[in-house]
Design an enzyme around this catalytic site. Structure first.
Site, PDB file in Angstrom:
ATOM      1  N   LYS A  12      -6.283 -33.204   8.391  1.00 62.78           N
ATOM      2  CA  LYS A  12      -4.900 -33.311   8.873  1.00 62.78           C
ATOM      3  C   LYS A  12      -4.344 -34.742   8.851  1.00 62.78           C
ATOM      4  CE  LYS A  12      -4.861 -29.161  11.736  1.00 62.78           C
ATOM      5  NZ  LYS A  12      -4.461 -28.592  13.030  1.00 62.78           N
ATOM      6  N   GLY A  65      -8.885 -33.585  26.777  1.00 66.12           N
ATOM      7  CA  GLY A  65      -9.147 -33.866  25.365  1.00 66.12           C
ATOM      8  C   GLY A  65      -8.150 -34.850  24.808  1.00 66.12           C
ATOM      9  N   ASP A 112       1.731 -27.371  14.969  1.00 64.41           N
ATOM     10  CA  ASP A 112       0.791 -27.060  16.058  1.00 64.41           C
ATOM     11  C   ASP A 112       1.491 -27.116  17.425  1.00 64.41           C
ATOM     12  OD1 ASP A 112      -1.366 -26.627  14.390  1.00 64.41           O
ATOM     13  OD2 ASP A 112      -2.060 -28.702  14.491  1.00 64.41           O
TER      14      ASP A 112
HETATM   15  P1  ATR Z   1      -9.476 -31.465  17.421  1.00 63.67           P
HETATM   16  O1  ATR Z   1      -8.804 -32.093  16.246  1.00 63.67           O
HETATM   17  O2  ATR Z   1      -9.717 -29.991  17.256  1.00 63.67           O
HETATM   18  O3  ATR Z   1      -8.812 -31.784  18.715  1.00 63.67           O
HETATM   19  P2  ATR Z   1     -11.498 -33.499  17.745  1.00 63.67           P
HETATM   20  O4  ATR Z   1     -10.571 -34.532  17.261  1.00 63.67           O
HETATM   21  O5  ATR Z   1     -12.916 -33.506  17.230  1.00 63.67           O
HETATM   22  O6  ATR Z   1     -10.968 -32.047  17.426  1.00 63.67           O
HETATM   23  O7  ATR Z   1     -11.516 -33.530  19.340  1.00 63.67           O
HETATM   24  C1  ATR Z   1     -12.443 -32.836  20.094  1.00 63.67           C
HETATM   25  C2  ATR Z   1     -12.185 -33.090  21.579  1.00 63.67           C
HETATM   26  O8  ATR Z   1     -13.202 -32.435  22.352  1.00 63.67           O
HETATM   27  C3  ATR Z   1     -12.228 -34.557  21.962  1.00 63.67           C
HETATM   28  O9  ATR Z   1     -11.336 -34.791  23.023  1.00 63.67           O
HETATM   29  C4  ATR Z   1     -13.684 -34.707  22.420  1.00 63.67           C
HETATM   30  O10 ATR Z   1     -13.901 -35.791  23.315  1.00 63.67           O
HETATM   31  P3  ATR Z   1     -14.257 -37.265  22.723  1.00 63.67           P
HETATM   32  O11 ATR Z   1     -12.949 -37.876  22.304  1.00 63.67           O
HETATM   33  O12 ATR Z   1     -14.896 -37.963  23.864  1.00 63.67           O
HETATM   34  O13 ATR Z   1     -15.203 -37.039  21.558  1.00 63.67           O
HETATM   35  C5  ATR Z   1     -13.869 -33.414  23.153  1.00 63.67           C
HETATM   36  N1  ATR Z   1     -15.294 -33.081  23.292  1.00 63.67           N
HETATM   37  C6  ATR Z   1     -16.126 -32.603  22.341  1.00 63.67           C
HETATM   38  N2  ATR Z   1     -17.369 -32.409  22.833  1.00 63.67           N
HETATM   39  C7  ATR Z   1     -17.315 -32.787  24.146  1.00 63.67           C
HETATM   40  C8  ATR Z   1     -18.271 -32.822  25.220  1.00 63.67           C
HETATM   41  N3  ATR Z   1     -19.543 -32.420  25.043  1.00 63.67           N
HETATM   42  N4  ATR Z   1     -17.847 -33.249  26.434  1.00 63.67           N
HETATM   43  C9  ATR Z   1     -16.571 -33.647  26.630  1.00 63.67           C
HETATM   44  N5  ATR Z   1     -15.619 -33.635  25.658  1.00 63.67           N
HETATM   45  C10 ATR Z   1     -15.979 -33.210  24.435  1.00 63.67           C
END
Ligand code: ATR
Length: 283
Positions: A59, A127, A101
């Site tokens: 994206k 997030g 989105d």
């Molecule tokens: P997307 O584009 O679908 O939003 P992404 O950019 O990979 O996907 O974002 C994933 C989100 O889930 C992020 O906010 C991530 O937190 P980080 O910025 O700290 O990586 C969050 N996330 C993924 N695994 C996590 C975990 N185990 N605990 C807390 N947050 C998590």
């Protein structure tokens, strides 16, 4: 276009709407590696495509590729979010890119929760990834008076706030506060909306640990995860009486404007469509 893209539900959506509208057309999955993304985007017109959806992990890179050619155009919201999910091929072969989105997020809440408005009160967003950017931009656009953003990696949340609130497109009066991840529960007090945009709670991922005790019972709870259809977060929220909205609706609603732009006709949400999506999810 995605990498990988095999699990996408989008062909079910578009093919259903093509059949319903008796429109000739097709929606194909294009497995495109990051190395080939720019070339594949450039080749869209030549290959006869009307448009393309772009998904993980392309994206942001797609936006950069589109901006490289001056004849192409990118909608303001997509620029601000820093990501595109839909590209239309215009009659002269140039490209128009947008991000639907945020529309999907807003329209899903409006259709699942009668009378829902973004400006009803404080919103808690968990997030800070790509989905969170679209959600926060949509909430700002809808006039949310306050957004509390909690992310495991605080620096990413701060960066999101910086990039989305740059003048002149910043929020009109609303404020965005970054909340420490381990204080996320405190942020629920007097919130009108709670949105999970993280991958926590998704099949194969850890669950989201969050005690909803402090959340008002009228607050709307939305999880953008749709595998499973009802996440633990949604289940607990529903059982305590909060209005809830799942993630499948956001997927459907982000696709509607794309279908109508590329194929014409109406992208209606019918029981038959939901049945087709559920069958694919189960299969
Ligand atoms: P997307 O584009 O679908 O939003 P992404 O950019 O990979 O996907 O974002 C994933 C989100 O889930 C992020 O906010 C991530 O937190 P980080 O910025 O700290 O990586 C969050 N996330 C993924 N695994 C996590 C975990 N185990 N605990 C807390 N947050 C998590």
């Amino acid at each position: 276009m995605g990498w990988p893209v095999g699990h996408s539900l989008s062909p079910v959506l578009y093919k259903y709407w093509l059949r319903e509208n008796a429109t000739k057309g097709d929606y194909r999955l294009l497995e495109v590696s990051p190395d080939n993304l720019a070339a594949e985007i450039t080749a869209l017109a030549e290959k006869g495509f009307a448009g393309v959806n772009v998904t993980i992990p392309h994206k942001e890179a797609a936006l950069a590729a589109i901006l490289r050619r001056p004849a192409n155009q990118v909608e303001e919201t997509a620029r601000r979010i820093g990501a595109v999910n839909a590209i239309t091929v215009r009659p002269d072969g140039s490209l128009f890119a947008r991000n639907t989105d945020g529309i999907g997020f807003i329209e899903n809440l409006k259709s699942e929760v009668s009378g829902w408005r973004a400006d009803a009160g404080p919103a808690v967003v968990l997030g800070a990834g790509g989905a969170a950017r679209a959600v926060v931009a949509a909430l700002i656009g809808g006039g949310a008076p306050e957004i509390r953003l909690a992310n495991r990696t605080a620096a990413r949340a701060s960066q999101l706030v910086r990039e989305l609130t740059v003048a002149p497109s910043g929020p009109g009066g609303g404020k965005i506060d970054v909340v420490a991840w381990d204080r996320r529960q405190d942020a629920l007090r007097d919130a009108a909306l709670l949105v999970n945009t993280t991958s926590l709670g998704m099949v194969g991922n850890p669950s989201l640990v969050l005690d909803l005790d402090g959340l008002p019972f009228e607050a709307v709870v939305n999880d953008i995860v749709y595998r499973p259809l009802e996440t633990d977060l949604l289940k607990v929220a529903r059982l305590r009486g909060n209005p809830v909205a799942g993630g499948l609706g956001m997927l459907i609603h982000q696709a509607r404007p794309c279908f109508e732009e590329w194929f014409g006709g109406k992208a209606e949400i019918t029981p038959g469509l939901i049945r087709a999506l559920l069958a694919k999810l189960k299969g």
